[in-house]
Design a protein around this motif. Structure first.
Motif, PDB file in Angstrom:
ATOM      1  N   PHE A   1       4.312 -38.411  22.386  1.00 14.29           N
ATOM      2  CA  PHE A   1       4.445 -37.126  21.920  1.00 14.29           C
ATOM      3  C   PHE A   1       4.424 -37.186  20.385  1.00 14.29           C
ATOM      4  O   PHE A   1       4.466 -37.963  19.922  1.00 14.29           O
ATOM      5  CB  PHE A   1       5.801 -36.646  22.541  1.00 14.29           C
ATOM      6  CG  PHE A   1       5.911 -36.171  24.062  1.00 14.29           C
ATOM      7  CD1 PHE A   1       5.304 -35.167  24.571  1.00 14.29           C
ATOM      8  CD2 PHE A   1       6.317 -37.237  24.703  1.00 14.29           C
ATOM      9  CE1 PHE A   1       5.322 -34.999  25.991  1.00 14.29           C
ATOM     10  CE2 PHE A   1       6.670 -37.102  26.153  1.00 14.29           C
ATOM     11  CZ  PHE A   1       5.991 -35.961  26.854  1.00 14.29           C
ATOM     12  N   ASP A   2       4.100 -35.582  20.167  1.00 15.01           N
ATOM     13  CA  ASP A   2       4.545 -35.260  18.614  1.00 15.01           C
ATOM     14  C   ASP A   2       5.685 -36.163  17.920  1.00 15.01           C
ATOM     15  O   ASP A   2       6.683 -36.236  18.677  1.00 15.01           O
ATOM     16  CB  ASP A   2       4.305 -33.875  18.478  1.00 15.01           C
ATOM     17  CG  ASP A   2       4.122 -33.298  17.136  1.00 15.01           C
ATOM     18  OD1 ASP A   2       5.112 -33.529  16.254  1.00 15.01           O
ATOM     19  OD2 ASP A   2       3.081 -32.778  16.735  1.00 15.01           O
ATOM     20  N   ASP A   3       5.464 -36.519  16.684  1.00 15.07           N
ATOM     21  CA  ASP A   3       6.452 -37.224  16.122  1.00 15.07           C
ATOM     22  C   ASP A   3       7.729 -36.377  15.788  1.00 15.07           C
ATOM     23  O   ASP A   3       8.919 -36.900  15.797  1.00 15.07           O
ATOM     24  CB  ASP A   3       5.918 -37.695  14.776  1.00 15.07           C
ATOM     25  CG  ASP A   3       5.158 -38.847  14.844  1.00 15.07           C
ATOM     26  OD1 ASP A   3       5.020 -39.445  15.996  1.00 15.07           O
ATOM     27  OD2 ASP A   3       4.236 -39.115  13.951  1.00 15.07           O
ATOM     28  N   ASN A   4       7.715 -35.040  16.115  1.00 14.23           N
ATOM     29  CA  ASN A   4       8.775 -34.212  15.801  1.00 14.23           C
ATOM     30  C   ASN A   4       9.398 -33.882  16.966  1.00 14.23           C
ATOM     31  O   ASN A   4      10.895 -33.527  17.140  1.00 14.23           O
ATOM     32  CB  ASN A   4       8.314 -32.796  15.360  1.00 14.23           C
ATOM     33  CG  ASN A   4       7.674 -32.633  14.141  1.00 14.23           C
ATOM     34  OD1 ASN A   4       7.953 -33.412  13.264  1.00 14.23           O
ATOM     35  ND2 ASN A   4       6.473 -31.787  14.002  1.00 14.23           N
ATOM     36  N   PHE A   5       9.029 -34.568  18.252  1.00 14.07           N
ATOM     37  CA  PHE A   5       9.837 -34.529  19.429  1.00 14.07           C
ATOM     38  C   PHE A   5      10.710 -35.769  19.401  1.00 14.07           C
ATOM     39  O   PHE A   5      10.198 -36.850  19.250  1.00 14.07           O
ATOM     40  CB  PHE A   5       8.898 -34.406  20.786  1.00 14.07           C
ATOM     41  CG  PHE A   5       8.085 -33.433  20.568  1.00 14.07           C
ATOM     42  CD1 PHE A   5       8.308 -32.076  19.807  1.00 14.07           C
ATOM     43  CD2 PHE A   5       7.010 -32.956  21.736  1.00 14.07           C
ATOM     44  CE1 PHE A   5       7.672 -30.865  20.003  1.00 14.07           C
ATOM     45  CE2 PHE A   5       6.156 -31.924  21.764  1.00 14.07           C
ATOM     46  CZ  PHE A   5       6.538 -31.089  20.818  1.00 14.07           C
ATOM     47  N   LYS A   6      11.754 -35.678  19.895  1.00 18.10           N
ATOM     48  CA  LYS A   6      12.626 -36.840  20.058  1.00 18.10           C
ATOM     49  C   LYS A   6      12.973 -37.286  21.602  1.00 18.10           C
ATOM     50  O   LYS A   6      13.462 -36.711  22.283  1.00 18.10           O
ATOM     51  CB  LYS A   6      14.190 -36.515  19.270  1.00 18.10           C
ATOM     52  CG  LYS A   6      13.970 -35.956  18.277  1.00 18.10           C
ATOM     53  CD  LYS A   6      15.456 -35.287  17.568  1.00 18.10           C
ATOM     54  CE  LYS A   6      15.355 -34.897  16.292  1.00 18.10           C
ATOM     55  NZ  LYS A   6      16.435 -34.126  15.884  1.00 18.10           N
ATOM     56  N   ILE A   7      12.361 -38.488  21.765  1.00 18.77           N
ATOM     57  CA  ILE A   7      12.621 -39.263  23.160  1.00 18.77           C
ATOM     58  C   ILE A   7      13.846 -39.773  23.153  1.00 18.77           C
ATOM     59  O   ILE A   7      14.124 -40.805  22.397  1.00 18.77           O
ATOM     60  CB  ILE A   7      11.339 -40.031  23.464  1.00 18.77           C
ATOM     61  CG1 ILE A   7       9.959 -39.333  23.592  1.00 18.77           C
ATOM     62  CG2 ILE A   7      11.625 -40.503  24.874  1.00 18.77           C
ATOM     63  CD1 ILE A   7       8.795 -40.277  23.823  1.00 18.77           C
ATOM     64  N   LEU A   8      14.719 -39.345  23.885  1.00 18.01           N
ATOM     65  CA  LEU A   8      15.954 -39.936  24.210  1.00 18.01           C
ATOM     66  C   LEU A   8      15.781 -41.513  24.685  1.00 18.01           C
ATOM     67  O   LEU A   8      15.110 -41.902  25.484  1.00 18.01           O
ATOM     68  CB  LEU A   8      16.822 -39.293  25.167  1.00 18.01           C
ATOM     69  CG  LEU A   8      17.161 -37.821  25.050  1.00 18.01           C
ATOM     70  CD1 LEU A   8      18.007 -37.214  25.801  1.00 18.01           C
ATOM     71  CD2 LEU A   8      17.854 -37.699  23.562  1.00 18.01           C
ATOM     72  N   GLU A   9      16.498 -42.423  23.952  1.00 24.93           N
ATOM     73  CA  GLU A   9      16.606 -43.683  24.234  1.00 24.93           C
ATOM     74  C   GLU A   9      17.201 -44.251  25.628  1.00 24.93           C
ATOM     75  O   GLU A   9      16.464 -45.044  26.202  1.00 24.93           O
ATOM     76  CB  GLU A   9      17.499 -44.724  23.215  1.00 24.93           C
ATOM     77  CG  GLU A   9      16.775 -44.673  21.723  1.00 24.93           C
ATOM     78  CD  GLU A   9      17.739 -45.457  20.863  1.00 24.93           C
ATOM     79  OE1 GLU A   9      18.815 -46.009  21.410  1.00 24.93           O
ATOM     80  OE2 GLU A   9      17.493 -45.528  19.676  1.00 24.93           O
ATOM     81  N   ASP A  10      17.862 -43.476  26.072  1.00 27.29           N
ATOM     82  CA  ASP A  10      18.513 -43.712  27.471  1.00 27.29           C
ATOM     83  C   ASP A  10      17.836 -42.522  28.410  1.00 27.29           C
ATOM     84  O   ASP A  10      18.563 -41.944  29.196  1.00 27.29           O
ATOM     85  CB  ASP A  10      19.803 -43.709  27.376  1.00 27.29           C
ATOM     86  CG  ASP A  10      20.602 -42.501  26.742  1.00 27.29           C
ATOM     87  OD1 ASP A  10      20.036 -41.699  26.271  1.00 27.29           O
ATOM     88  OD2 ASP A  10      21.971 -42.682  26.848  1.00 27.29           O
TER      89      ASP A  10
END
Length: 319
Positions: A288-297
């Motif tokens: 995804f776009d770098d501004n989106f935060k994929i949760l580690e868990d």
């Protein structure tokens, strides 16, 4: 002191966050300073004796309500008629069997309180009342046919919470977003939820939606390519469990990443002032776009959030 002065000491009740999805079951609990969690495929089938369980990775075989049941990937491999949890409803017989398996894995106390996740489109009083009527007070007697042991678990109370709310509650450590609006994108097996929250953790239905895009789209794409180019006929469940087609899966994940990214931009015009979080096990394979935060868990975020919401409410005397 007489016998009337002696107060009955009730055994502690275990709280469990339960996320029964169409792809996987995820559950999380903390009890007596121990963390308990499990994750397995949302599949059950009739079970049978006589197999060498050492040949399988984490086989699930229980007896519940007089029925022998295989669960998870083991059911997919060895079940004669494996059944997937393919509905949003939490009242089906397969959901009840998945709950029994969950209790077999992580229930420690004799009584439990369940906070169950539901999609926002069925998060309403009707759904809550139906779930409470079916499960509150229900006794689950589950025998582990592989490792031994019989558990008898009573559901002392049960409630529901939006899946997206739960994942975001976990992502924000239980703190409201006071400075800016936030979005939670939860990528599931069949669908993806876009949930929008104004400042103060206020859910905004107008800017929230459900996309009929998920991991199943990728698996169907791989299935079609295999059949067309190599005359290989594989079900989506078999492809999901296999690592032999990762190169094709990656192409599919790239495609739905782009598709979902475009849907996010079309739905939320104010992305520059938002924080956007991504949850769901499928998201771990996506870009995804770098501004989106994929949760580690991300795969366990909803289950952990459900537990945290239930614990918060319980401390306030509201659950």
């Amino acid at each position: 002191m007489n016998e009337n002065d002696v107060k009955e000491v009730k055994a502690p009740i275990q709280i469990i966050g339960l996320d029964i999805g169409r792809g996987y079951v995820k559950a999380y609990s903390e009890f007596n300073n121990n963390k308990k969690e499990c994750i397995f495929k949302s599949i059950t089938s009739d079970g049978r004796d006589g197999l060498d369980y050492s040949n399988y990775e984490e086989p699930i075989y229980v007896e519940y309500d007089g029925k022998k049941i295989f669960g998870g990937k083991f059911a997919e491999i060895e079940g004669y008629v494996p059944i997937s949890n393919s509905k949003d409803s939490k009242l089906s017989s397969v959901v009840e069997e998945l709950m029994a398996i969950t209790f077999s894995k992580i229930a420690v106390a004799k009584e439990v309180k369940i906070m169950m996740g539901v999609p926002y489109k069925i998060f309403n009083a009707e759904t809550l009342n139906a779930i409470v009527e079916k499960y509150k007070g229900k006794i689950f007697k589950v025998e582990d046919k592989i490792n031994g042991g019989l558990k008898e678990v009573t559901i002392a109370n049960i409630s529901i919470f939006r899946e997206a709310d739960s994942a975001l509650f976990h992502a924000l450590n239980g703190l409201p977003n006071m400075n800016k609006p936030v979005g939670l994108v939860s990528v599931g097996f069949r669908s993806t939820e876009l949930a929008y929250y104004d400042k103060g953790f206020r859910f905004n239905d107008k800017y929230s939606t459900t996309l009929e895009i998920g991991n199943r789209n990728v698996l169907q794409y791989v299935s079609q390519i295999l059949l067309k180019e190599s005359n290989i006929n594989k079900s989506v469940a078999e492809i999901d469990s296999s690592d032999s087609y990762d190169y094709l899966k990656q192409r599919g994940y790239e495609a739905i990443s782009e598709q979902i990214g475009q849907e996010i931009e079309a739905s939320w015009k104010n992305l520059n002032e938002m924080d956007v979080y991504i949850a769901g096990g499928t998201a771990l394979n996506m870009t995804f776009d770098d501004n989106f935060k994929i949760l580690e868990d991300s795969q366990m975020a909803t289950a952990k959030g459900l537990y945290e919401v239930a614990e918060f409410r319980s401390q306030k005397g509201k659950f």
